[in-house]
Scaffold this active site. Structure first.
Site, short mmCIF file in Angstrom:
data_model
loop_
_atom_site.label_atom_id
_atom_site.label_comp_id
_atom_site.label_asym_id
_atom_site.label_seq_id
_atom_site.Cartn_x
_atom_site.Cartn_y
_atom_site.Cartn_z
CG HIS A 47 -2.25 0.78 0.82
ND1 HIS A 47 -2.84 0.74 -0.43
CD2 HIS A 47 -3.05 1.61 1.56
CE1 HIS A 47 -3.92 1.49 -0.44
NE2 HIS A 47 -4.08 2.03 0.75
CG HIS B 117 -3.00 3.87 5.05
ND1 HIS B 117 -4.06 3.23 5.65
CD2 HIS B 117 -3.39 4.12 3.78
CE1 HIS B 117 -5.06 3.13 4.78
NE2 HIS B 117 -4.68 3.66 3.64
CB SER C 296 -2.70 7.73 9.70
OG SER C 296 -1.73 8.67 9.26
CD GLU D 177 -6.88 0.57 1.63
OE1 GLU D 177 -6.45 1.31 2.54
OE2 GLU D 177 -7.16 0.99 0.49
CE1 TYR E 121 -9.39 2.57 3.79
CE2 TYR E 121 -9.78 3.00 1.47
CZ TYR E 121 -9.02 3.17 2.61
OH TYR E 121 -7.86 3.91 2.57
#
Length: 757
Positions: free
Chosen positions: A128, A237, A342, A527, A562
């Protein structure tokens, strides 16, 4: 008497002989049982076009590749029973897997190996990174910003996956696999905390954190060579590099992989084994600074000269041509349920005021464009990438060193294709619900704190905007049935029902489980958010019972955006708006993965399901080709445009820059080679490669003076590491130019020499 003593001694000797023989036999059996699997690992370059191609991830049409931070790779492992099942897992330094790539790789494997490797036992997963070339997926919505399909991006990934599997297959030897787990507390934060808080309080109370902090690592040990690799799964991520970055990069996970592979290589050096990296064994004579300057002054920049691609490959620091006679060490940092995680761990702040963004919508004064997450190296995104990568590497190294739990037991797998546009999901009693054709909500266009969108979209929008609904209807007006199915998502793009010029989004998705002893890998084509992943792992773990390690391998085999929980979907943050198949998507996954797990436990088969479409023949690519490269009159490709200062000396920690006259990197991707090289003078006239464009400290930047210019420059920046040995160095550049008649010519050039002290 002496006779009897001799007889007794003889009897004792015979007894000891049989005891020793028995011990040897038992030890032999132990050794054989220790090698319960065949283990093989492989790695190959998939860097792709380093110019002109839009990067995959942020959907920012202005973000096109213009050089290399460090190279991308496909890394594969194969674990096999000597006379039974086997599984393959490939980790890509790419944004995600692609259905079309998976199809074409499997076709090649079938041509080469027959039915040994199929969709059932091969998993292809992406890390990713948002800093790799795009244009390699087959559905329209994922290739709009790349001007359609980019064959060069596609081919290099297919080739690299195939080669990584071939290398792993050829390296199969008796060996063992160990598993270990540990927490990383500072490599990820929840970027949609308001959505997470909508999950039941009783469920949230079971967990200490609102993101998963656990890394699960597999250590591969060859009976002959010892450790040969490690793969791990951890959720964060690949967005340490921002939406304005234009250098190809594996982001934090690619960084971690490079650090760990070099770390293990250095361990071999310290253990007096043959190193792969030449710079580790170069011995620099203890010459004083004045003598080094004199020596450096005798090497001026070279004029650009014709060469071959082979030179770029052979000079590469980690070239297989220079590897030891043992398998290379392969380390992969795989992605997990990273949907709402994140790496920008300092939080999200408004760029205009510096205050935290709005909690529920991640806006600043109502605008999403001003809200950005900050990494630990803020404001330097390269430093943030290094730090998050280093944190993962350090934990992986600890887990690798202490791994003691050995995987034992059968290898098994199950795989099925499912139509997620109309999948029936059983609920309690006789009640059932369905998934929906794919659709994206308004909050999708708002982006996230890792990469905000534009215009007046915002996260948490469950009503939509009349103007954008009008624009939407020009493409496709969703039916009332579709609107009802997707509630409370207001539909911005009805991608599942858009078919011109071909499918905009997938409907057929693969679900897959790979099982190696007590290790269970769930291959998911999207995801999962933190809580969605927890629910899936718990459901599958309950089927297997006993002690199993269940990991989610995200973005595997294809991509479908997602998967949130039902409660998170209701809030319509970015992740909920990007959950394509409606509010029951997660329930569908749990139902189908539970079926696969049950089939493994009971030894039953599962239906293959409807195969996905192969849309290669329908692909449209609008990216213009390279027409011609040129240089000013009297200048050759590879000539130095801006050199290092004459008789210059640099200190560790400083940055030096050399600019060359160059040509478009799309002419030759230099796969398994390099565009940039730092060389160290050994003796009086031998230049030894020490850093190339696969090193984080060396950046290759490419640019044209204007968009339509045939002329271009390669800027090579070297941030001199503290570990650099003192000596005389130079910077070299390799490239390939295209003539007006279409022929490709390779070239190289070198800067003047300089001293590092």
């Amino acid at each position: 008497m002496e006779f009897f003593q001799a007889l007794i001694q003889k009897q004792h000797s015979i007894a000891w002989f049989w005891i020793l023989l028995l011990v040897c036999v038992l030890n032999g059996k132990t050794t054989i049982s220790a090698s319960n699997y065949l283990v093989g690992l492989g790695s190959y370059d998939i860097t792709g076009p380093a110019a002109d191609v839009n990067m995959m991830g942020y959907a920012n049409s202005d973000q096109t590749a213009s050089g290399i931070h460090f190279r991308l790779r496909a890394r594969a492992f194969i674990v096999a029973e000597p006379q039974g099942n086997r599984v393959v897992f490939v980790n890509l330094d790419a944004c995600m897997a692609s259905q079309l790539i998976t199809i074409k790789v499997l076709e090649r494997l079938k041509a080469r190996y027959g039915d040994l490797y199929t969709e059932k036992n091969v998993a292809i997963s992406g890390i990713h990174t948002h800093a790799g070339p795009g244009g390699y997926l087959q559905y329209v919505v994922y290739i709009v910003t790349s001007l359609g399909f980019v064959r060069q991006s596609f081919d290099v990934i297919v080739d690299g996956i195939e080669q990584s599997i071939i290398r792993a297959h050829e390296n199969l030897h008796p060996g063992s696999v160990f598993v270990n787990k540990g927490e990383i507390l500072d490599a990820g934060v929840n970027r949609s905390p308001s959505a997470y808080l909508n999950n039941p309080a009783t469920e949230r109370a079971k967990y200490k954190y609102d993101v998963d902090k656990e890394m699960t690592l597999l250590k591969f040990v060859d009976d002959q060579w010892g450790p040969v690799g490690a793969f791990n799964w951890f959720a964060t991520h690949g967005t340490s590099m921002s939406r304005t970055n234009e250098l190809i990069s594996g982001d934090n996970k690619g960084t971690a992989a490079r650090l760990m592979e070099d770390w293990f290589n250095q361990k071999r050096v310290s253990e007096n084994e043959n190193p792969r990296r030449v710079s580790n064994i170069v011995q620099v004579s203890q010459t004083n600074h004045h003598e080094l300057l004199e020596l450096a002054s005798s090497f001026q920049s070279t004029s650009g000269q014709p060469t071959t691609k082979y030179l770029s490959i052979s000079r590469r620091v980690r070239s297989v041509l220079r590897s030891a006679d043992r398998p290379i060490f392969v380390s992969a940092f795989c992605q997990s349920n990273c949907g709402d995680v994140s790496p920008n761990v300092l939080g999200a702040f408004c760029t205009d005021t510096g205050v935290p963004c709005d909690f529920n919508h991640s806006t600043c004064g109502g605008k999403n464009e001003l809200c950005y997450g900050r990494g630990p190296g803020y404001p330097d995104e390269f430093e943030s990438t290094r730090i998050i990568g280093e944190r993962q590497f350090k934990k992986a190294a600890d887990l690798f060193n202490s791994a003691a739990e050995k995987l034992t037991g059968k290898i098994d797998f199950r795989h099925s294709y499912l139509d997620f546009s109309q999948l029936e999901v059983k609920k309690g009693g006789n009640e059932s619900v369905k998934t929906c054709p794919a659709a994206m909500g308004f909050a999708f266009a708002a982006g996230t704190t890792d990469g905000p969108g534009a215009f007046d979209f915002k996260q948490g929008d469950n009503t939509g905007n009349p103007f954008w609904k009008l624009v939407r209807n020009l493409l496709k007006t969703p039916s009332q049935e579709q609107k009802d199915c997707q509630q409370p998502k207001p539909i911005l793009l009805d991608t599942g029902e858009m078919k011109v010029p071909y499918d905009w989004a997938p409907s057929i998705l693969p679900v897959q489980i790979l099982k190696i002893g007590q290790m269970v890998i769930l291959s998911v084509p999207g995801e999962f958010t933190t809580m969605a992943g927890r629910r899936l792992r718990d459901a599958v773990g309950a089927v297997f019972k006993g002690k199993v390690h269940v990991v989610i391998a995200g973005l595997t085999n294809t991509y479908s955006q997602y998967i949130t929980t039902f409660e998170e979907y209701e809030t319509q943050r970015y992740e909920g708006a990007s959950t394509l198949y409606g509010p029951n998507t997660l329930s569908a996954y749990i139902q189908e993965f539970t079926k696969l797990a049950t089939a493994i436990v009971t030894g039953k088969t599962v239906e293959a399901g409807p195969p996905p479409p192969d849309l290669l023949s329908k692909q449209i690519g609008l990216l213009p080709p390279v027409v011609v490269d040129s240089t000013p009159l009297g200048v050759k490709f590879g000539d130095v445009s801006t050199d290092v200062p004459r008789n210059s000396t640099f200190k560790k920690g400083e940055t030096l820059t050399v600019v060359f006259w160059s040509a478009c990197p799309r002419n030759d991707l230099m796969t398994e080679g390099t565009f940039a090289l730092v060389e160290l003078l050994q003796g009086q006239d031998t230049w030894v490669p020490v850093y190339d464009d696969d090193d984080i400290c060396l950046r290759f930047k490419w640019s044209r003076p204007s968009k339509l210019s045939a002329q271009s420059h390669a800027t090579i920046e070297w941030r001199i590491p503290q570990s650099t040995v003192p000596g005389v160095y130079r910077v070299s550049h390799f490239g390939a130019s295209k003539s007006l008649f279409g022929s490709i010519s390779h070239f190289s050039g070198s800067s003047s020499a300089f001293v590092v002290k």
